[in-house]
Design an enzyme around this catalytic site. Sequence first.
Site, PDB file in Angstrom:
ATOM      1  CG  HIS A 144      37.634  35.562  40.378  1.00 14.39           C
ATOM      2  ND1 HIS A 144      36.515  36.166  40.906  1.00 14.39           N
ATOM      3  CD2 HIS A 144      38.109  34.749  41.370  1.00 14.39           C
ATOM      4  CE1 HIS A 144      36.339  35.747  42.160  1.00 14.39           C
ATOM      5  NE2 HIS A 144      37.282  34.878  42.458  1.00 14.39           N
ATOM      6  CD  GLU A 145      39.724  31.307  40.473  1.00 13.65           C
ATOM      7  OE1 GLU A 145      40.394  31.322  41.520  1.00 13.65           O
ATOM      8  OE2 GLU A 145      38.480  31.310  40.475  1.00 13.65           O
ATOM      9  CG  HIS A 148      41.988  34.491  44.431  1.00  8.67           C
ATOM     10  ND1 HIS A 148      41.486  34.999  45.610  1.00  8.67           N
ATOM     11  CD2 HIS A 148      40.909  34.030  43.750  1.00  8.67           C
ATOM     12  CE1 HIS A 148      40.160  34.844  45.629  1.00  8.67           C
ATOM     13  NE2 HIS A 148      39.790  34.256  44.515  1.00  8.67           N
TER      14      HIS A 148
HETATM   15 NI    NI Z   1      37.799  33.750  44.148  1.00 11.28          NI
END
Ligand code: NI
Length: 189
Positions: A144-145, A148
């Site tokens: 998830h990170e 980004h």
């Molecule tokens: Ni996030």
Amino acid sequence: MAILKIARMGHPVLRGRAEAVDDPCAPEIRALVADMMETLEDICGAGLAAPQVHVPLRVVLFRIPADRITEEPGAKPVGWTALLNPVVELVGDEMELGWEGCLSVPGLRGVVPRHTHVRYGGITPEGKEISREASGFHARVVQHECDHLNGVLFPTRMTDLSLFSFTGELRHGLADEVNARRDTAGRIP
Ligand code: NI
């Protein structure tokens, strides 16, 4: 130290590819990581990427608290981990579904397929190289990170938008409905 303003879905800083950090030991990078940590602690978040605080650099910060991995036998909590220029390698084909939220998508939660196992690495703000293997929630947070840093938010990873919900509405049964489908390892088939 400062609590940073979080960019929300739609802001261009969340849509582009973040730049590599040239000097991992630069004082500005340490200051950025310290501010990101203070910001995460203030809102009790698990992870944050620099573009979310309007800094388009390849920097992520996360931790895996014990109470987030209670359903994963053998999983261990992970303390604060700041990584510069992280690299994620997806291991195997196994995927699992799990609920995700994001500080840049406030008030919403969705079920997202992620690889169950990953290897990841990067450089710490102290200039140390880290290399780890991760599974389950830990692997999910890393994916998830790092998404980004490539301009990807979790809703674009979702494959079933009927499992996208305002957090406050989950108590009406959607969370239970999805959780009831979990297998013994906590995965949602
Ligand atoms: Ni996030």
